[in-house]
Design an enzyme around this catalytic site. Structure first.
Site, mmCIF file in Angstrom:
data_model
loop_
_atom_site.group_PDB
_atom_site.id
_atom_site.type_symbol
_atom_site.label_atom_id
_atom_site.label_comp_id
_atom_site.label_asym_id
_atom_site.label_seq_id
_atom_site.Cartn_x
_atom_site.Cartn_y
_atom_site.Cartn_z
ATOM 1 N N SER A 1 0.502 -1.174 0.256
ATOM 2 C CA SER A 1 0.012 -0.304 -0.041
ATOM 3 C C SER A 1 0.406 1.205 -0.078
ATOM 4 C CB SER A 1 -0.533 -0.627 0.822
ATOM 5 O OG SER A 1 -1.762 1.378 1.695
ATOM 6 N N TYR B 1 -1.195 0.574 10.597
ATOM 7 C CA TYR B 1 -1.465 -0.588 9.230
ATOM 8 C C TYR B 1 -0.261 -0.380 8.317
ATOM 9 C CZ TYR B 1 -3.489 -0.976 4.571
ATOM 10 O OH TYR B 1 -3.814 -1.691 3.330
#
Lengths: 487, 269
Positions: free
Chosen positions: B158, B171
């Site tokens: 990501s 995250y």
């Protein structure tokens, strides 16, 4: 499968991998079990039985063909059992776990003034694999095979029983398991005799030879006095130059010949160079070789090597380290990738007949002629002299071997196998033999012809006794043995 | 030899694998395939004739996906928390496919955390799925690909792994860890002809994005999962190392990466 568990009681280490012959021309996916002890070897047999799969025994995976390629789902790989259990520096006797490599052995014993009696052209085979294949070196004519240097071993049978074998005790198993390609059981412990050396170097002389006859005459004239003899042959040369090449003739140094043995006997002195010309990393050299990996390129390289050999032959003898002289195949890491790195597309096979002395010249001249005629010329040819030994499935004869590296090209694969079949007929008719550490082409019918009938029958009986359920098998077994063992 | 004509055929080993083609793969595994980019990748691959094993926790969603794709998809329920199950399951997948050329790890979770929330349980769960599961699965693929000297590994990371942003510390950490792991694998496996491709998506229409929107965040300019899947396969087949999807995030990332920490502290991104 209960083979796998990250938690709970420790089970045998395992990994799902692609397992192939060293020449890359054969392979399949399999779960590889890597035991760390004799107890875990026994556990592997039990796991295979429970999983309903046969088990293929594997060492360093350096056999060119299918000698350690699985026929079913499981492989037993001994490379984690790599401890040197003991070495007696007075007698030169080494006691080893089966996964100790030739590399680890020589690095352990050389500083103490010893060298293995028999080594292969690469240092990466395990001793278990070396014994199973009954390997030989450039001194086969003088000292025999590695089996001749083995004093004793423990063999773990599929039943879990461990049998100690030597020339007196279980002598039949001793002579069958050496050269038995892991078909009877797994080596659990190996005792080897090594030899005293007075220097880390050997004295090497290059001798350029203009044809096969000249090469053979040189070997015959020097085999009584030389310690090592090996011949390289330019297989592209035809006509009067057929069999032209270069011999390397090496002698061990005597006590006192080396002014500073304490230096030459170090491992550091033996190491092969890490770079070519100090710059180009060796790990990438195969990419350069790949550029020449076609008939024209290899014809040029062979011709250039011959010319270089003529010059070397005119020079003086020189000193070379044991490792540098012995392990030519390790100079360029993964040189086989020059034959095509991508899986399943290409690769190489080595075809190595062993032919009795009297007919060797004619058989090998004919083989070279047929290869050229078929348009499938070996890119490398290596010539060696051998002697007979007492192991049941031995490849060795009182004569010569000629190792031929053929490129496997998908488009010409079938034609290559056909050529090899023709050559095989020639060799077997002449009383020759084959060596399964190299072979990928000989069939069960051929095996039954070139091995002595009494030895075959005895081996089959022993296989049925040691492994009544045929728990141990591999592709080699299926290809060259199963038919007549089951018969 | 007596059996002249077809003798070579009889001796030729039957287990020679089918040639592994460099460009078009034939067998693939996608972990995290029930929705989003994972599902889109499965659909795309299946439509090209690639046989795919699709794994995810939700069996019903997978079966629906397999139905949509026709006969090329094998659906297997699996929870990536179950590291122990991975080696045997991986072996089963490869055996059912008859080989493996492409491995995709697309499983990932982003748990919403409050601005002043430090919830270890939530954080460790993200680490387990986004990193633990990735390592457990990709290690198996790496072992196989190294020994067969071919194959492509794709990891869906990501844009969030580029900087330590204040919004969801762990995250971002999981994605930074995944980037590092995949880069190391790429370097390990390069000599064996195995390629590792790190995909760093920006905004893609997935369940994760929908959930972020539901939390009240305003997100614009997202591309569809199908468009992302096309870009991902193109990058993998082009043997690209690290690719932002869609491309414009390459520029965004370049800017974000270069903001000095002293300023970054004060920014609300």
């Amino acid at each position: 499968m209960e083979i796998l568990s990250l938690r709970g009681p420790r089970t045998v280490e395992s990994s799902f991998e692609y397992i192939e012959g060293w020449g890359m021309a054969v392979g399949r996916h399999a779960r590889v079990l890597r035991p760390r002890s004799v107890e875990e070897i026994v556990q592997c047999f039990a796991l295979a039985r429970a999983a309903g799969s046969t088990l293929t025994l594997r060492g360093g995976g350096n056999s060119y063909g299918d000698a350690s390629c699985p026929a079913q789902d499981l492989v037993l790989d001994v490379t984690r059992m790599d401890r040197v259990l003991g070495f007696d520096a007075r007698t030169g006797i080494a006691t080893l776990e089966p996964g100790v490599t030739i590399e680890k052995l020589w690095k352990t014993i050389l500083p103490l003034g010893f060298w293995p009696r028999v080594v292969s052209g690469t240092m990466f085979p395990t001793l278990a694999g070396a014994l199973a294949a009954n390997i030989h070196g450039k001194n086969n004519f003088a000292v025999g095979t590695i089996g001749d240097a083995c004093l004793e071993f423990d063999l773990v049978l599929p039943s879990g029983e461990v049998r100690t074998c030597n020339r007196e005790r279980n002598a039949d198993l001793f002579h069958a398991a050496i050269g038995g390609f892991g078909m009877l059981g797994c080596f659990g412990r190996i005792v080897l005799q090594t030899k005293r050396v007075h220097s880390g170097n050997v004295r090497v002389r290059g001798e350029s030879t203009r044809d096969l006859r000249e090469m053979m005459a040189y070997f015959e004239a020097h085999k009584a006095t030389s310690d090592y003899l090996v011949g390289w042959v330019d297989c592209f040369a035809g006509g009067d130059a057929c069999g032209r090449g270069l011999i390397h003739d090496a002698h061990n140094l005597h006590e006192g010949d080396d002014p500073s043995p304490e230096r030459s006997l170090t491992v550091a002195h033996q190491e092969l160079p890490a770079n070519i010309l100090g710059l180009f990393p060796k790990s990438q050299v195969w990419r350069i070789l790949e550029l020449f990996n076609h008939d024209l390129g290899m014809r040029s390289i062979n011709a250039a090597k011959y010319v270089a050999g003529r010059l070397e032959g005119m020079g003086e003898p020189y000193l070379q380290s044991h490792a540098g002289f012995s392990f030519l195949l390790d100079y360029v890491p993964n040189w086989k990738w020059a034959y095509g790195r991508a899986r399943g597309e290409r690769g190489l096979i080595q075809y190595q007949p062993f032919v009795p002395q009297a007919v060797a010249h004619d058989v090998y001249s004919e083989i070279l002629a047929r290869c050229r005629h078929a348009g499938q010329v070996p890119y490398l040819g290596v010539f060696k002299r051998h002697r007979e030994d007492s192991f049941w499935l031995t490849h060795a004869v009182d004569g010569w071997s000629f190792a031929l590296d053929f490129k496997v090209d998908p488009a010409r694969r079938a034609a290559l196998w056909k050529l090899c079949d023709e050559l095989t007929e020639l060799v077997i008719s002449a009383g020759g033999r084959f060596y399964f550490a190299k072979d990928l082409v000989v069939g069960a019918e051929d095996t039954a012809r070139f091995l002595p009938q009494d030895r075959l029958a005895a081996f089959a009986a022993l296989k049925r006794a040691c492994d009544p359920q045929t728990l141990i098998e591999g592709q080699l077994y299926r290809r060259a043995f199963r038919d007549w063992i089951a018969a | 030899m007596a059996h002249a004509t077809d003798a070579h055929a009889a001796h030729e080993p039957a287990t020679q694998p089918e040639p592994a083609r460099r460009v078009r793969e034939r067998h693939a595994i996608v972990v995290g395939a029930s929705s989003g980019m994972g599902a889109a990748l499965v659909e795309q691959l299946a439509s090209e004739g690639v046989r795919v094993v699709a794994l995810a926790r939700r069996k019903d969603a997978l079966e629906e996906l397999a139905r949509r794709c026709g006969g090329n998809v094998i659906a297997l329920a699996h929870d990536v928390h179950d590291f122990d199950a991975v080696p045997a399951l991986f072996e089963r997948c490869v055996r059912e496919l008859g080989g493996l050329d492409l491995f995709v790890y697309a499983a990932g979770i982003m748990t919403e955390v409050g601005a002043h929330e430090f919830d270890t349980r939530k954080d460790l769960d993200m680490l387990a799925v986004n990193v633990g599961g990735a390592v457990a699965w990709t290690n198996e693929a790496a072992k196989l690909f190294r020994t067969q000297r071919s194959g492509t590994i794709v990891g869906i990371s990501s844009i969030a792994g580029e900087r330590g942003r204040k919004g969801n510390p762990v995250y971002g950490t999981t994605k930074a860890a995944l980037n590092h792991y995949l880069e190391a694998l790429r370097n390990r496996l390069a000599d064996y002809g195995v390629h590792v491709c790190t995909i760093k998506p920006g905004f893609v229409e997935t369940a994760m994005l929908a959930s972020a929107r539901a939390q009240g965040r305003s997100i614009q300019g997202a591309i569809s999962a199908q468009a992302a899947a096309r870009s991902i396969l193109k990058a993998a087949r082009g043997r690209r190392n690290e690719v932002f999807v869609p491309f414009k995030w390459t520029l965004v990332a370049a800017v974000i990466r270069n903001i000095p920490s002293v300023l970054f502290k004060g920014l609300n991104i």
